[in-house]
Write a protein that holds these residues in place. Sequence first.
Motif, PDB file in Angstrom:
ATOM      1  N   ILE A  25       0.840  -1.204   0.000  1.00  0.00           N
ATOM      2  CA  ILE A  25       0.000   0.000   0.000  1.00  0.00           C
ATOM      3  C   ILE A  25       0.871   1.248   0.000  1.00  0.00           C
ATOM      4  O   ILE A  25       0.635   2.203  -0.763  1.00  0.00           O
ATOM      5  N   THR A  58       2.636   1.707  -3.404  1.00  0.00           N
ATOM      6  CA  THR A  58       1.668   2.037  -4.458  1.00  0.00           C
ATOM      7  C   THR A  58       1.311   3.521  -4.418  1.00  0.00           C
ATOM      8  O   THR A  58       1.317   4.210  -5.448  1.00  0.00           O
ATOM      9  N   ILE A 109      -5.252   1.300  -5.562  1.00  0.00           N
ATOM     10  CA  ILE A 109      -4.537   0.523  -4.533  1.00  0.00           C
ATOM     11  C   ILE A 109      -4.863  -0.957  -4.673  1.00  0.00           C
ATOM     12  O   ILE A 109      -3.987  -1.819  -4.612  1.00  0.00           O
ATOM     13  N   ARG A 110      -6.142  -1.257  -4.896  1.00  0.00           N
ATOM     14  CA  ARG A 110      -6.572  -2.647  -5.028  1.00  0.00           C
ATOM     15  C   ARG A 110      -5.903  -3.317  -6.227  1.00  0.00           C
ATOM     16  O   ARG A 110      -5.625  -4.520  -6.214  1.00  0.00           O
ATOM     17  N   VAL A 139      -1.892  -3.856  -5.099  1.00  0.00           N
ATOM     18  CA  VAL A 139      -1.564  -4.641  -3.902  1.00  0.00           C
ATOM     19  C   VAL A 139      -1.758  -6.111  -4.219  1.00  0.00           C
ATOM     20  O   VAL A 139      -2.825  -6.523  -4.692  1.00  0.00           O
ATOM     21  N   THR A 155      -5.268  -8.682  -1.587  1.00  0.00           N
ATOM     22  CA  THR A 155      -6.293  -7.706  -1.178  1.00  0.00           C
ATOM     23  C   THR A 155      -7.095  -8.198   0.022  1.00  0.00           C
ATOM     24  O   THR A 155      -8.022  -7.525   0.459  1.00  0.00           O
ATOM     25  N   LEU A 161      -7.734  -5.802   3.064  1.00  0.00           N
ATOM     26  CA  LEU A 161      -7.222  -4.509   2.599  1.00  0.00           C
ATOM     27  C   LEU A 161      -7.870  -3.344   3.350  1.00  0.00           C
ATOM     28  O   LEU A 161      -7.185  -2.408   3.775  1.00  0.00           O
ATOM     29  N   LEU A 200      -6.008  -0.533   5.659  1.00  0.00           N
ATOM     30  CA  LEU A 200      -6.083   0.916   5.426  1.00  0.00           C
ATOM     31  C   LEU A 200      -6.537   1.653   6.688  1.00  0.00           C
ATOM     32  O   LEU A 200      -5.982   2.702   7.036  1.00  0.00           O
TER      33      LEU A 200
END
Length: 418
Positions: free
Chosen positions: A303, A306, A319-320, A323, A326, A329, A333
Amino acid sequence: MIHELFLAPLAETYFQKALIGGSIVAVVAGVVGCLVILRRMAFLGDALSHAMIAGVAGGYLVMKMLFGLEAHAPGMLFGSLLAAITTVALISFVSRISRVKEDTAIGIMYTGVFALGVVAVSIFRHYIHIDLMHFIMGDVLGVADSDLWVSAVAGAVVLSVLILFFRHFQLATFDPVMAASIGLPVLLLDYLFTTCVSLVVVSAVSMVGVILVVGLLITPAATAYLLSDRLDRMMMLAALFGVTSVVGGLYLCVWLDSAGGGAIMLFCTLQFLVVLVLAPKYGLIARWLRLRSLIPQQVVEDILTTILRYGKPTPLAIIRTYVESTRGLQKALLRMERDGLLLRSAEGYRLSEAGEKEAGKVLRAHRLWETYLEAIGTPAEEVHATAHHLEHLGGEAVDYLDEKLGNPEVSPHGKTIS
């Protein structure tokens, strides 16, 4: 109903003696057992209790042949203590002067001394009348007054030694090197402690048997270990768990009409299993909850890098995409936002100052690995993907890599390594 289940047994003399004797043994064994398991000497208690049969046989034989006394308790007690101390001395001698480790030496010596006792009992069976099954299993419901006095005196001596030398034993247990450096006689403390263990075992075996004394020495202390990080509190809890094991086991024995020693040890083990599951810090449920809340470090670092590479507030969809895993995820975050690594806005996520610093470390590791992989001849199309997996090996590995490569300033793709 309550009277029959709980109060009626208390009116019986045998139950009262078993309760008093078992509780004395449980308190002393629990306190001593804390140091036993912290020193990783659990096998020693088992060794001493088995080796004692040679001392019992020797004491019985001497008193019978020299003084004509049958089953003289003080003589057998002295013989048992002598056998236990001899076993400890032999274990120490073998482990110090040979390549054989202490646990192996314990296995060799205690089986040898135990075998000597068995052979002595069989050879002199016309003079020695010892019930080996009683010795191993004990008879906590048949406690004699002499057994109570022996266990009380031995317990008082052992607890007095532990109280007087508590700080010494504590330091020698957790940091023997420091204890020796400040002038504490570590070897002498070890011998004093093993003598205390021997005294506990010797004084209790005639009353509760080999199996139960080893169980009371280890299990309550292990139960307390799951609930405490302080030695003094652990000792108090171990003593408490030992007493509750005796009380609960004796009631279980009466209700089920079973063997006393087995019932006490069964209750003690069940008590340990309950604490193992429910302990707030070291229990299985607590461990499962911790594992469930853990976020893989690889996800966090993916994360960070990215968002750093994107260079502006990054939407969740981006981001998805980048990464690798996931799973969890959203939780990652939220945790990173709470830890001050990320800042969220309407446009997406961006790095805080702390987040940029952490992302920079990962990016540096990635570029160093790319440089190293190119140097060892990795195909160009595999360099980036392989470095992406290796970049999560941070810390000393990256510093070593940087030094090995001669502190490069640019990666194979022309990126600055800062």
